[in-house]
Design an enzyme around this catalytic site. Structure first.
Site, PDB file in Angstrom:
ATOM      1  N   ALA A 126       0.886  -1.169   0.080  1.00 46.79           N
ATOM      2  CA  ALA A 126      -0.043  -0.044  -0.118  1.00 46.79           C
ATOM      3  C   ALA A 126       0.717   1.265   0.154  1.00 46.79           C
ATOM      4  CB  ALA A 126      -1.009   0.030   1.111  1.00 46.79           C
ATOM      5  N   ALA A 127       2.366   1.056  -0.045  1.00 47.17           N
ATOM      6  CA  ALA A 127       2.973   2.404  -0.246  1.00 47.17           C
ATOM      7  C   ALA A 127       2.416   3.100  -1.388  1.00 47.17           C
ATOM      8  CB  ALA A 127       4.450   2.116  -0.442  1.00 47.17           C
ATOM      9  N   GLY A 128       2.052   2.474  -2.537  1.00 44.95           N
ATOM     10  CA  GLY A 128       1.510   3.450  -3.840  1.00 44.95           C
ATOM     11  C   GLY A 128       0.243   3.885  -3.621  1.00 44.95           C
ATOM     12  N   ASP A 129      -0.650   3.014  -2.899  1.00 42.84           N
ATOM     13  CA  ASP A 129      -2.001   3.698  -2.433  1.00 42.84           C
ATOM     14  C   ASP A 129      -1.905   5.138  -1.838  1.00 42.84           C
ATOM     15  OD1 ASP A 129      -3.166   1.845  -4.214  1.00 42.84           O
ATOM     16  OD2 ASP A 129      -3.452   0.452  -2.478  1.00 42.84           O
TER      17      ASP A 129
HETATM   18  P1  ADP Z   1       3.994   0.625  -5.191  1.00 42.50           P
HETATM   19  O1  ADP Z   1       3.528   0.307  -3.997  1.00 42.50           O
HETATM   20  O2  ADP Z   1       3.000   0.978  -6.199  1.00 42.50           O
HETATM   21  O3  ADP Z   1       5.106  -0.457  -5.842  1.00 42.50           O
HETATM   22  P2  ADP Z   1       6.243   2.275  -4.588  1.00 42.50           P
HETATM   23  O4  ADP Z   1       6.761   1.143  -3.919  1.00 42.50           O
HETATM   24  O5  ADP Z   1       7.047   2.597  -5.746  1.00 42.50           O
HETATM   25  O6  ADP Z   1       4.787   2.166  -5.061  1.00 42.50           O
HETATM   26  O7  ADP Z   1       6.267   3.274  -3.560  1.00 42.50           O
HETATM   27  C1  ADP Z   1       5.358   4.543  -3.639  1.00 42.50           C
HETATM   28  C2  ADP Z   1       6.353   5.720  -3.021  1.00 42.50           C
HETATM   29  O8  ADP Z   1       6.441   5.307  -1.535  1.00 42.50           O
HETATM   30  C3  ADP Z   1       7.981   5.858  -3.354  1.00 42.50           C
HETATM   31  O9  ADP Z   1       7.839   6.846  -4.740  1.00 42.50           O
HETATM   32  C4  ADP Z   1       8.385   6.357  -2.275  1.00 42.50           C
HETATM   33  O10 ADP Z   1       8.370   7.830  -2.340  1.00 42.50           O
HETATM   34  C5  ADP Z   1       7.694   5.620  -1.166  1.00 42.50           C
HETATM   35  N1  ADP Z   1       8.400   4.524  -0.718  1.00 42.50           N
HETATM   36  C6  ADP Z   1       8.132   3.166  -0.991  1.00 42.50           C
HETATM   37  N2  ADP Z   1       9.079   2.433  -0.661  1.00 42.50           N
HETATM   38  C7  ADP Z   1       9.596   3.157   0.359  1.00 42.50           C
HETATM   39  C8  ADP Z   1      10.742   2.553   1.445  1.00 42.50           C
HETATM   40  N3  ADP Z   1      11.172   1.499   1.281  1.00 42.50           N
HETATM   41  N4  ADP Z   1      11.469   3.670   1.865  1.00 42.50           N
HETATM   42  C9  ADP Z   1      10.979   5.238   1.630  1.00 42.50           C
HETATM   43  N5  ADP Z   1       9.905   5.211   0.853  1.00 42.50           N
HETATM   44  C10 ADP Z   1       9.359   4.284   0.243  1.00 42.50           C
END
Ligand code: ADP
Length: 303
Positions: free
Chosen positions: A245-248
């Protein structure tokens, strides 16, 4: 406003994933509200945006749980219909101790989101509003919704996720901002994206139709491409435990900032903070941060 998917995630943790034909006994069933649309709606609401969600659930026991979950986070659920024919969307998730998982999605009512929702959307958007779309409802609905959103003068954000292998860039509607992760950027652009330099090249391809583009790169941050210029936005160094859910969180935060009149670079900075925080907690909905947490990560003077 968010038009998109609403799912109940049903999770079983197991010592090892079953092979075809095998039965494996796991821990007790866990239930979590999910769906990219619903998660992004909650992500924006937790940061203070006024959010209306359009979508469909079934006429079943899951529906109540899903609607209550959204309403508890302050999302307006009055535009979510109960479908008489299809059950609520669900994701069946098997997680092996150690992290590997397999996921089967039963879209159910999400696959019936169509002209009724687009009609509601047209009547409910005003210039300056932000419309957020993803690809967990029919592509034709996403296309007509994007057109209706732009027709109403709203800013349209498309998170092109998940990307099916058969999807081509030309099948996507014209939007104001396209947000993709590295895997989605690779598939849609045909270029391999592994780092910010690759993301810039892919974004230039994806932005040819006139959209601004963000490629997210997990711990490597994000690249914003706008009118021929690329900007790299670093990730916040955090103790990540689960990137679900980082992307969400990122997309919800970007939408929230745009609705508040902020620029694309500032919106992406808010998104990066929200995305980073989401990785510091387990789970999907449970990991989406609140405004106070994002403010403290950014430093209290920044917003
Ligand atoms: P998804 O979940 O769609 O694959 P990402 O993993 O690219 O999306 O994460 C979306 C955003 O969240 C990234 O651009 C970054 O800013 C932040 N993010 C994700 N993972 C990390 C991490 N391990 N450390 C710091 N920021 C993160």
């Amino acid at each position: 406003m968010v038009l998109g998917s609403i799912n109940l995630d049903l999770v079983v943790r197991l010592a090892s994933l079953p092979r075809p034909g095998e039965t494996v006994v796991g821990d007790r069933l866990l239930r979590f509200p999910g769906g990219k649309g619903a998660n992004q709606a909650v992500a924006a609401a937790r940061l203070g945006a006024q959010v209306r969600m359009l979508g469909r659930v079934g006429n079943d026991g899951f529906a109540e749980e899903l609607l209550n979950g959204l309403a508890d986070d302050g999302v307006d659920v009055s535009g979510i219909a109960r479908d008489g024919e299809e059950p609520s969307g669900a994701a069946l998730i098997l997680v092996e101790k150690g992290g590997q998982n397999t996921i089967a999605i039963a879209p159910g009512a999400n696959w019936r989101v169509g002209s009724a929702e687009v009609g509601l959307l047209s009547g409910g958007l005003e210039p300056g509003d932000v419309l957020v779309l993803q690809l967990e409802v029919p592509l034709e609905t996403v296309r007509t919704a994007a057109e209706a959103g732009r027709g109403a003068g709203a800013r349209v954000v498309l998170n092109a996720a998940p990307v099916q292998p058969s999807l081509t860039l030309s099948a996507l509607p014209a939007v104001d901002l396209l947000v993709v992760n590295e895997g989605e950027a690779s598939r849609l652009s045909g270029l391999e994206v592994r780092d910010p330099a690759g993301a810039e090249q892919a974004a230039a391809v994806l932005g040819r139709a006139g959209s601004a583009v963000v490629v997210t790169l997990g711990a490597l941050g994000a690249v914003l491409w706008e009118r021929g210029k690329a900007e790299r936005i670093a990730a916040h160094p955090v103790q990540s435990v689960d990137t679900t859910a980082a992307g969400d969180a990122f997309v919800g935060a970007v939408a929230c900032a745009l609705a508040a009149g902020e620029s694309y670079p500032d919106a992406v900075r808010l998104g990066s903070a929200a995305g980073a925080l989401a990785t510091t907690k387990l789970g999907a909905r449970s990991s989406l941060p609140w405004l106070a947490e994002v403010r403290s990560l950014l430093g209290s003077n920044t917003r």
